[in-house]
Design a protein around this motif. Sequence first.
Motif, PDB file in Angstrom:
ATOM      1  N   HIS A   1    -115.410  25.600 106.533  1.00 29.88           N
ATOM      2  CA  HIS A   1    -116.478  26.448 107.158  1.00 29.88           C
ATOM      3  C   HIS A   1    -116.429  27.650 106.044  1.00 29.88           C
ATOM      4  N   TYR A   2    -117.813  28.222 106.205  1.00 25.40           N
ATOM      5  CA  TYR A   2    -118.043  29.347 105.195  1.00 25.40           C
ATOM      6  C   TYR A   2    -119.013  30.334 106.056  1.00 25.40           C
ATOM      7  N   LEU A   3    -118.291  31.640 106.178  1.00 23.96           N
ATOM      8  CA  LEU A   3    -119.080  32.656 106.661  1.00 23.96           C
ATOM      9  C   LEU A   3    -119.090  34.050 105.554  1.00 23.96           C
ATOM     10  N   ARG A   4    -120.062  34.704 105.390  1.00 31.87           N
ATOM     11  CA  ARG A   4    -120.270  35.840 104.845  1.00 31.87           C
ATOM     12  C   ARG A   4    -120.890  36.939 105.565  1.00 31.87           C
ATOM     13  N   TYR A   5    -120.177  38.088 105.445  1.00 30.04           N
ATOM     14  CA  TYR A   5    -120.523  39.174 106.089  1.00 30.04           C
ATOM     15  C   TYR A   5    -120.870  40.287 105.056  1.00 30.04           C
ATOM     16  N   MET A   6    -122.061  40.095 104.544  1.00 31.44           N
ATOM     17  CA  MET A   6    -122.697  40.956 103.720  1.00 31.44           C
ATOM     18  C   MET A   6    -121.922  40.659 102.251  1.00 31.44           C
ATOM     19  N   ASP A   7    -121.263  41.607 101.796  1.00 35.24           N
ATOM     20  CA  ASP A   7    -120.159  41.256 100.748  1.00 35.24           C
ATOM     21  C   ASP A   7    -118.870  41.017 100.765  1.00 35.24           C
ATOM     22  N   ASN A   8    -118.385  40.498 102.037  1.00 36.27           N
ATOM     23  CA  ASN A   8    -117.094  39.771 102.217  1.00 36.27           C
ATOM     24  C   ASN A   8    -117.368  38.252 102.622  1.00 36.27           C
ATOM     25  N   ILE A   9    -116.252  37.572 102.005  1.00 40.29           N
ATOM     26  CA  ILE A   9    -116.638  35.703 102.056  1.00 40.29           C
ATOM     27  C   ILE A   9    -115.336  35.495 102.736  1.00 40.29           C
ATOM     28  N   TYR A  10    -115.565  34.525 103.707  1.00 38.86           N
ATOM     29  CA  TYR A  10    -114.536  33.848 104.202  1.00 38.86           C
ATOM     30  C   TYR A  10    -114.736  32.376 103.990  1.00 38.86           C
ATOM     31  N   LEU A  11    -113.727  31.670 103.275  1.00 38.67           N
ATOM     32  CA  LEU A  11    -113.808  30.206 103.444  1.00 38.67           C
ATOM     33  C   LEU A  11    -112.692  29.338 104.054  1.00 38.67           C
ATOM     34  N   PHE A  12    -113.089  28.448 104.918  1.00 41.07           N
ATOM     35  CA  PHE A  12    -111.853  27.783 105.743  1.00 41.07           C
ATOM     36  C   PHE A  12    -111.854  26.247 105.081  1.00 41.07           C
ATOM     37  N   HIS A  13    -110.348  25.843 104.893  1.00 38.16           N
ATOM     38  CA  HIS A  13    -110.344  24.512 104.448  1.00 38.16           C
ATOM     39  C   HIS A  13    -108.699  24.044 104.749  1.00 38.16           C
ATOM     40  N   THR A  14    -108.738  22.899 104.992  1.00 42.40           N
ATOM     41  CA  THR A  14    -107.433  22.314 105.167  1.00 42.40           C
ATOM     42  C   THR A  14    -106.539  22.051 103.928  1.00 42.40           C
ATOM     43  N   ASN A  15    -107.387  21.970 102.844  1.00 42.51           N
ATOM     44  CA  ASN A  15    -106.447  21.764 101.527  1.00 42.51           C
ATOM     45  C   ASN A  15    -106.452  23.077 100.651  1.00 42.51           C
TER      46      ASN A  15
ATOM     47  N   LEU B   1    -132.940  42.852 100.859  1.00 46.52           N
ATOM     48  CA  LEU B   1    -132.818  42.591  99.574  1.00 46.52           C
ATOM     49  C   LEU B   1    -131.499  42.077  99.177  1.00 46.52           C
ATOM     50  N   GLY B   2    -130.413  42.642  99.804  1.00 46.05           N
ATOM     51  CA  GLY B   2    -129.020  42.132  99.374  1.00 46.05           C
ATOM     52  C   GLY B   2    -128.938  40.804 100.017  1.00 46.05           C
ATOM     53  N   MET B   3    -129.120  40.632 101.076  1.00 44.65           N
ATOM     54  CA  MET B   3    -129.120  39.251 101.831  1.00 44.65           C
ATOM     55  C   MET B   3    -129.667  38.183 100.812  1.00 44.65           C
TER      56      MET B   3
ATOM     57  N   ILE C   1    -140.297  50.303  94.679  1.00 49.06           N
ATOM     58  CA  ILE C   1    -139.158  50.756  95.295  1.00 49.06           C
ATOM     59  C   ILE C   1    -137.796  50.419  94.900  1.00 49.06           C
ATOM     60  N   ILE C   2    -137.809  49.151  94.328  1.00 52.14           N
ATOM     61  CA  ILE C   2    -136.571  48.735  93.410  1.00 52.14           C
ATOM     62  C   ILE C   2    -136.325  49.436  92.145  1.00 52.14           C
ATOM     63  N   ASP C   3    -137.382  49.861  91.411  1.00 51.26           N
ATOM     64  CA  ASP C   3    -137.280  50.420  90.213  1.00 51.26           C
ATOM     65  C   ASP C   3    -136.959  51.850  90.188  1.00 51.26           C
ATOM     66  N   ALA C   4    -137.256  52.516  91.470  1.00 52.70           N
ATOM     67  CA  ALA C   4    -137.135  54.029  91.717  1.00 52.70           C
ATOM     68  C   ALA C   4    -135.672  54.195  91.684  1.00 52.70           C
ATOM     69  N   ASN C   5    -134.885  53.348  91.990  1.00 54.35           N
ATOM     70  CA  ASN C   5    -133.268  53.647  91.844  1.00 54.35           C
ATOM     71  C   ASN C   5    -133.000  53.093  90.389  1.00 54.35           C
ATOM     72  N   ALA C   6    -131.999  53.902  89.646  1.00 57.25           N
ATOM     73  CA  ALA C   6    -131.755  53.668  88.498  1.00 57.25           C
ATOM     74  C   ALA C   6    -131.068  52.270  88.292  1.00 57.25           C
ATOM     75  N   GLU C   7    -130.167  52.093  89.418  1.00 58.86           N
ATOM     76  CA  GLU C   7    -129.472  50.549  89.153  1.00 58.86           C
ATOM     77  C   GLU C   7    -128.975  50.313  90.566  1.00 58.86           C
ATOM     78  N   GLY C   8    -128.906  49.057  90.982  1.00 57.57           N
ATOM     79  CA  GLY C   8    -128.687  48.414  92.260  1.00 57.57           C
ATOM     80  C   GLY C   8    -129.641  48.801  93.223  1.00 57.57           C
ATOM     81  N   LEU C   9    -129.168  48.677  94.336  1.00 54.01           N
ATOM     82  CA  LEU C   9    -129.778  48.883  95.698  1.00 54.01           C
ATOM     83  C   LEU C   9    -129.397  50.087  96.165  1.00 54.01           C
ATOM     84  N   PRO C  10    -130.116  51.082  96.694  1.00 53.76           N
ATOM     85  CA  PRO C  10    -129.493  52.486  97.031  1.00 53.76           C
ATOM     86  C   PRO C  10    -129.189  52.301  98.716  1.00 53.76           C
ATOM     87  N   LEU C  11    -127.846  52.715  99.068  1.00 48.77           N
ATOM     88  CA  LEU C  11    -127.574  52.834 100.257  1.00 48.77           C
ATOM     89  C   LEU C  11    -128.327  53.868 101.099  1.00 48.77           C
TER      90      LEU C  11
END
Length: 449
Positions: A305-319, A285-287, A267-277
Amino acid sequence: MSLRSSVAVAIVGGNCNNGAKCGRYVNVNNVAGNARWNIGPAHLIPFTPSFGRYNVRIFPQPMLKMNPLRGAASKRNTAHRRGGNKKGSNLLKSYNGLFDAMTEHAEIVASIEEAAKRKKKRRVVQWALANADMLADEIGGLIRGGTWKPPVHQSHTLQEGSHKKKRDIVKPRWCNEQIVHHMLMRQFAKIYLPKMYHYACGSIVDRGPHWAMRTMRRWRDGYKGRKFYVAELDIRKFYQNVDHGILKRKLARFIRDKRYLQVLFSIIDANAEGLPLGFYTSPFLGMFYLTEFDNYVVQVLRPDHYLRYMDNIYLFHTNKKALHRMVDAVRAYMSDELKLTIKDDWQIFRFEGENRRAGKITGRAINALGFVIHRNRVTIRKSILKRIRAKANRIHSLHRCTRHDAAAMLSQAGWFRHADAYGYFQTWIKPNVSMRYCRHRVSAAAKKG
């Protein structure tokens, strides 16, 4: 106490406290159950230097410590139990026997019923549900015989209404391609979801945008008004740029069932590149592709703190300087280890706060996932508010509400339940549209079928 090799142990006094504050103790690591027993006594222990799978080491103080030899199947540290080591490498347990479980008749029937959810008006779905046993035997025979192959698809370009983005979507065939996708992911979800990073969100049950917003709001409240900084990053075309070779190597380390991997790799190789939407397998598989990255951020970079919503990344820090170093490390890791690229519009900003001396608001709010998280409230993104208001005005001007409009209005009104924006709803939405009538309209249409 029982070891593989018999040892005579004479213990005078002792306290079983699982390792807490034991000055002189015997530490026996049970390999199978990973149970640690620490006995803190004054002791007399006749022993041999090496026995069974254990090394015996004498420390400067009168203490005897027994540890498993290198290669023993034990979890060596806390980082390992969380799914990685101190360097962020993946040390997840590997699994076998998935193919046999996947091809059981009852499991295939359950996959057919799961794939049919919200699609029961289609004729092919109705036929499949009526002949589920026969279809399950057919699909099981094709997969067990190794003759099932995924078809080749052409992508379709769609414009997403919420963001005005164009996306290439691949539509898999329901019978029997989507059924096979559900068969694979039903087994994969059982072994992977319990091990994934807790704050990895998106396309996962009970971890949608509302859950992510509530999590960041809780983190905001935890700072109790203190100054902190937020980094927002986005991966460029994540699904399209997933490297097949890296993904398959990661899967081969996690799953040892070669027959299961053969179907999944086809199934992965059936698509030329990447993962099909559009594929049911792509979010899982993306996760999984970013699992080691999550471990690296949490265990090596160590933000507040660190949260990732699929391909969106959020980092929290005091410095702020430390946060800049983390962003540089994230960009390097993505490029070197995953062959992915972080968009150039990443940003680090001070979170919104109040300057009491000047009487002004400094910093800015977090605009993410359709919400705007302020220091004392959560509102909805302006573009979403404008779209909901336009829909309400359109229904009011036409003096009629179709089934589609009623369903869309109820769906969009759900934003107000999770934000502090009820005043906007009362002013611009409620005078133009009756939510009660929309619910009645949708209910009546559903009863008709």
